[in-house]
Write a protein that holds these residues in place. Structure first.
Motif, PDB file in Angstrom:
ATOM      1  N   ILE A 126      13.462  -1.875   4.469  1.00 13.92           N
ATOM      2  CA  ILE A 126      12.135  -1.260   4.438  1.00 13.92           C
ATOM      3  C   ILE A 126      11.280  -1.967   3.393  1.00 13.92           C
ATOM      4  O   ILE A 126      11.750  -2.272   2.301  1.00 13.92           O
ATOM      5  CB  ILE A 126      12.239   0.241   4.118  1.00 13.92           C
ATOM      6  N   GLN A 127      10.024  -2.225   3.735  1.00 10.94           N
ATOM      7  CA  GLN A 127       9.064  -2.822   2.806  1.00 10.94           C
ATOM      8  C   GLN A 127       7.772  -1.999   2.815  1.00 10.94           C
ATOM      9  O   GLN A 127       7.353  -1.526   3.872  1.00 10.94           O
ATOM     10  CB  GLN A 127       8.707  -4.250   3.224  1.00 10.94           C
ATOM     11  N   LEU A 128       7.171  -1.862   1.651  1.00 10.68           N
ATOM     12  CA  LEU A 128       5.835  -1.288   1.538  1.00 10.68           C
ATOM     13  C   LEU A 128       4.957  -2.265   0.782  1.00 10.68           C
ATOM     14  O   LEU A 128       5.411  -2.950  -0.140  1.00 10.68           O
ATOM     15  CB  LEU A 128       5.856   0.043   0.790  1.00 10.68           C
ATOM     16  N   GLN A 146       3.055  -6.006  -8.254  1.00 14.91           N
ATOM     17  CA  GLN A 146       3.003  -4.562  -8.482  1.00 14.91           C
ATOM     18  C   GLN A 146       2.641  -3.806  -7.200  1.00 14.91           C
ATOM     19  O   GLN A 146       2.800  -2.583  -7.130  1.00 14.91           O
ATOM     20  CB  GLN A 146       1.986  -4.223  -9.581  1.00 14.91           C
ATOM     21  N   ASP A 147       2.181  -4.540  -6.190  1.00 13.50           N
ATOM     22  CA  ASP A 147       1.716  -3.916  -4.954  1.00 13.50           C
ATOM     23  C   ASP A 147       2.685  -4.071  -3.785  1.00 13.50           C
ATOM     24  O   ASP A 147       2.303  -3.923  -2.632  1.00 13.50           O
ATOM     25  CB  ASP A 147       0.348  -4.483  -4.567  1.00 13.50           C
ATOM     26  N   VAL A 148       3.954  -4.374  -4.080  1.00 13.59           N
ATOM     27  CA  VAL A 148       4.976  -4.449  -3.033  1.00 13.59           C
ATOM     28  C   VAL A 148       6.247  -3.750  -3.505  1.00 13.59           C
ATOM     29  O   VAL A 148       6.506  -3.651  -4.705  1.00 13.59           O
ATOM     30  CB  VAL A 148       5.310  -5.902  -2.639  1.00 13.59           C
ATOM     31  N   ALA A 149       7.019  -3.279  -2.557  1.00 12.00           N
ATOM     32  CA  ALA A 149       8.326  -2.678  -2.855  1.00 12.00           C
ATOM     33  C   ALA A 149       9.194  -2.799  -1.620  1.00 12.00           C
ATOM     34  O   ALA A 149       8.703  -2.694  -0.496  1.00 12.00           O
ATOM     35  CB  ALA A 149       8.169  -1.210  -3.257  1.00 12.00           C
ATOM     36  N   SER A 150      10.499  -3.031  -1.823  1.00  7.13           N
ATOM     37  CA  SER A 150      11.415  -3.103  -0.689  1.00  7.13           C
ATOM     38  C   SER A 150      12.798  -2.633  -1.130  1.00  7.13           C
ATOM     39  O   SER A 150      13.103  -2.632  -2.326  1.00  7.13           O
ATOM     40  CB  SER A 150      11.505  -4.529  -0.145  1.00  7.13           C
TER      41      SER A 150
END
Length: 297
Positions: A126-128, A146-150
């Protein structure tokens, strides 16, 4: 009223509504739990709820489902027993493993930009990502790590040891919602930096060389050269976007780094590339151009 049918053989990327996505088959582990810890539609619903509860006006703009060739877990699987029940090519008979959603945050949109939250759900994890989307060209921008997460290793600087789990990914989304204004200030400052720096022919030639180098070292089998960091653009993407920039330059158009970034960014869309690569490459493109500005000061 006829129920909608899906034909991924004719069109390997299909656009769905959230209701349609929820109607598709839900993949479970033998324990009965969702594969990946959460269903794709439930992940989108949970992210929507986070931003709605803060009054940030999230709206699902579009959802892409893509077929990809994977012998073990393909992007799309059609279940014959459910086709018998719901009809040939019925949404309910499709198991969709490769999904990408754009959620617009409309609390502070302008004529030029709307903040957009990207949700990618696929076989790797999953990625945001969150950042301004340029309305006229539908370009999603990612303006910093800072604007991504996985929940798997796919970004520069994210090791297997410190990668996020599902709860941590959702906590990052909650942080974006809770601290929306401070994050927006950082994004707008970075846009201003790109807009305030002219992009000349020598900048373009230097950038094309950097993009080619990053692609070569990433794909190299030479251990002394290889760098696993995601590259901004692959070979075909470099060729297409470099040609566009050369055409703009030949018309003596004044360009900024923001203009160049948007020209390059046109190919980084889920309808045009492999979904798991969209956010890593978007981040890598911004970081490459931002670094070039700082190095050329």
């Amino acid at each position: 009223m006829n129920e909608r049918k899906l034909n991924f053989a004719e069109k390997p990327v299909q656009v769905l509504t959230l209701d349609e996505l929820e109607k598709s088959y839900h993949e479970n582990l033998p324990t009965g739990d969702p594969v990946g810890g959460i269903y794709h539609f439930a992940l989108i619903q949970q992210v929507l709820a986070l931003f709605e509860s803060r009054g940030l006006k999230p709206v699902v703009q579009e959802i892409f489902a893509a077929a990809n060739r994977d012998s073990k877990r393909p992007g799309v699987t059609i279940l014959p027993q459910l086709e018998e029940k719901f009809g040939e090519k019925a949404i309910e008979a499709h198991l969709l493993r490769r999904v990408y959603a754009n959620i617009e945050i409309r609390c502070d949109e302008t004529d030029e930009l709307v903040t957009c939250l990207a949700v990618a759900y696929h076989q790797k994890g999953i990625q945001l990502g969150i950042g301004p989307m340029v309305k006229v060209c539908h370009n999603q921008t990612i303006l910093g790590a800072q604007d991504v997460a996985s929940n798997y290793t796919c970004y520069n600087g994210q090791s297997r040891k410190d990668r996020f789990n599902l709860d941590m990914v959702l906590n990052r989304a909650e942080q974006w919602a809770n601290d929306y204004e401070p994050y927006q200030k950082i994004r707008h400052e970075r846009i201003s930096t790109l807009k305030n720096h002219g992009f000349k022919r020598e900048d373009m030639l230097q950038l094309i060389g950097i993009l080619v180098e990053k692609r070569i070292v990433h794909d190299s089998q030479n251990e002394a050269l290889h760098d696993a960091t995601p590259y901004p653009l692959n070979s075909s993407q470099i060729n297409e976007t470099a040609e566009n920039m050369l055409a703009m330059m030949s018309q003596n158009k004044t360009m900024t780094y923001w203009d160049a970034y948007q020209s390059l960014n046109t190919v980084l869309k889920p309808s045009r590339m492999d979904i798991p690569q969209v956010l890593p490459q978007s981040l890598a493109l911004f970081e490459t151009m931002f670094e070039q500005i700082n190095n050329n000061k």
